[in-house]
Design a protein around this motif. Sequence first.
Motif, PDB file in Angstrom:
ATOM      1  N   SER A  29       0.832  -1.202   0.000  1.00 33.02           N
ATOM      2  CA  SER A  29       0.000   0.000   0.000  1.00 33.02           C
ATOM      3  C   SER A  29       0.870   1.258   0.000  1.00 33.02           C
ATOM      4  O   SER A  29       0.576   2.224  -0.710  1.00 33.02           O
ATOM      5  CB  SER A  29      -0.912  -0.006   1.228  1.00 33.02           C
ATOM      6  N   ILE A  30       1.940   1.256   0.773  1.00 33.18           N
ATOM      7  CA  ILE A  30       2.854   2.404   0.816  1.00 33.18           C
ATOM      8  C   ILE A  30       3.507   2.606  -0.543  1.00 33.18           C
ATOM      9  O   ILE A  30       3.568   3.728  -1.058  1.00 33.18           O
ATOM     10  CB  ILE A  30       3.910   2.212   1.923  1.00 33.18           C
ATOM     11  N   VAL A  31       3.993   1.542  -1.145  1.00 28.06           N
ATOM     12  CA  VAL A  31       4.635   1.635  -2.457  1.00 28.06           C
ATOM     13  C   VAL A  31       3.643   2.132  -3.496  1.00 28.06           C
ATOM     14  O   VAL A  31       3.974   2.975  -4.336  1.00 28.06           O
ATOM     15  CB  VAL A  31       5.251   0.277  -2.866  1.00 28.06           C
ATOM     16  N   SER A  32       2.412   1.667  -3.432  1.00 27.64           N
ATOM     17  CA  SER A  32       1.382   2.106  -4.364  1.00 27.64           C
ATOM     18  C   SER A  32       1.130   3.606  -4.222  1.00 27.64           C
ATOM     19  O   SER A  32       0.985   4.323  -5.218  1.00 27.64           O
ATOM     20  CB  SER A  32       0.086   1.336  -4.112  1.00 27.64           C
ATOM     21  N   TYR A  33       1.106   4.102  -2.999  1.00 31.53           N
ATOM     22  CA  TYR A  33       0.891   5.528  -2.766  1.00 31.53           C
ATOM     23  C   TYR A  33       2.056   6.346  -3.322  1.00 31.53           C
ATOM     24  O   TYR A  33       1.849   7.378  -3.963  1.00 31.53           O
ATOM     25  CB  TYR A  33       0.698   5.806  -1.278  1.00 31.53           C
ATOM     26  N   VAL A  34       3.274   5.899  -3.102  1.00 30.72           N
ATOM     27  CA  VAL A  34       4.444   6.604  -3.621  1.00 30.72           C
ATOM     28  C   VAL A  34       4.405   6.630  -5.148  1.00 30.72           C
ATOM     29  O   VAL A  34       4.738   7.637  -5.774  1.00 30.72           O
ATOM     30  CB  VAL A  34       5.753   5.975  -3.100  1.00 30.72           C
ATOM     31  N   GLU A  35       3.975   5.541  -5.760  1.00 34.53           N
ATOM     32  CA  GLU A  35       3.854   5.507  -7.220  1.00 34.53           C
ATOM     33  C   GLU A  35       2.839   6.542  -7.699  1.00 34.53           C
ATOM     34  O   GLU A  35       3.032   7.185  -8.729  1.00 34.53           O
ATOM     35  CB  GLU A  35       3.473   4.106  -7.685  1.00 34.53           C
ATOM     36  N   GLN A  36       1.750   6.724  -6.946  1.00 33.55           N
ATOM     37  CA  GLN A  36       0.762   7.748  -7.298  1.00 33.55           C
ATOM     38  C   GLN A  36       1.394   9.135  -7.229  1.00 33.55           C
ATOM     39  O   GLN A  36       1.152   9.986  -8.094  1.00 33.55           O
ATOM     40  CB  GLN A  36      -0.434   7.697  -6.351  1.00 33.55           C
ATOM     41  N   LEU A  37       2.217   9.376  -6.211  1.00 30.42           N
ATOM     42  CA  LEU A  37       2.870  10.674  -6.075  1.00 30.42           C
ATOM     43  C   LEU A  37       3.821  10.932  -7.239  1.00 30.42           C
ATOM     44  O   LEU A  37       3.956  12.059  -7.703  1.00 30.42           O
ATOM     45  CB  LEU A  37       3.634  10.760  -4.749  1.00 30.42           C
ATOM     46  N   ASN A  38       4.473   9.879  -7.711  1.00 31.03           N
ATOM     47  CA  ASN A  38       5.400  10.030  -8.832  1.00 31.03           C
ATOM     48  C   ASN A  38       4.695  10.406 -10.129  1.00 31.03           C
ATOM     49  O   ASN A  38       5.335  10.904 -11.049  1.00 31.03           O
ATOM     50  CB  ASN A  38       6.210   8.740  -9.041  1.00 31.03           C
ATOM     51  N   GLU A  39       3.403  10.160 -10.210  1.00 30.18           N
ATOM     52  CA  GLU A  39       2.645  10.489 -11.418  1.00 30.18           C
ATOM     53  C   GLU A  39       2.269  11.969 -11.492  1.00 30.18           C
ATOM     54  O   GLU A  39       1.857  12.452 -12.538  1.00 30.18           O
ATOM     55  CB  GLU A  39       1.377   9.635 -11.482  1.00 30.18           C
TER      56      GLU A  39
END
Length: 94
Positions: free
Chosen positions: A28-38
């Motif tokens: 879940s944390i990695v998924s959130y960071v990926e969203q921020l990178n977008e």
Amino acid sequence: MDVRKIAKLAHLEITDEEVAVYTPQMASIVSYVEQLNELDTTNVEPMIGGLTTEGAATVTVREDVPNASFAQEDALSEAPSSIAGHFQVPKVLG
């Protein structure tokens, strides 16, 4: 997400039950960071220490005044281990 690998790097021992709990949390944390990178941050001003470069926020700090330091015995009294008047810590590098 390899929870066991991260635990090993952090010198932690974890059980199979903990791996089952931590795996979805880390995903879940990695998924959130990926969203921020977008996000497009092309026109976003860099921040310094949590403040914008325009100084929109203010920080209150105390005056830098020297104070008396601890006596060596007092500083070492709470240390788990000391040797020859110094803190003794585990060897980190081989």
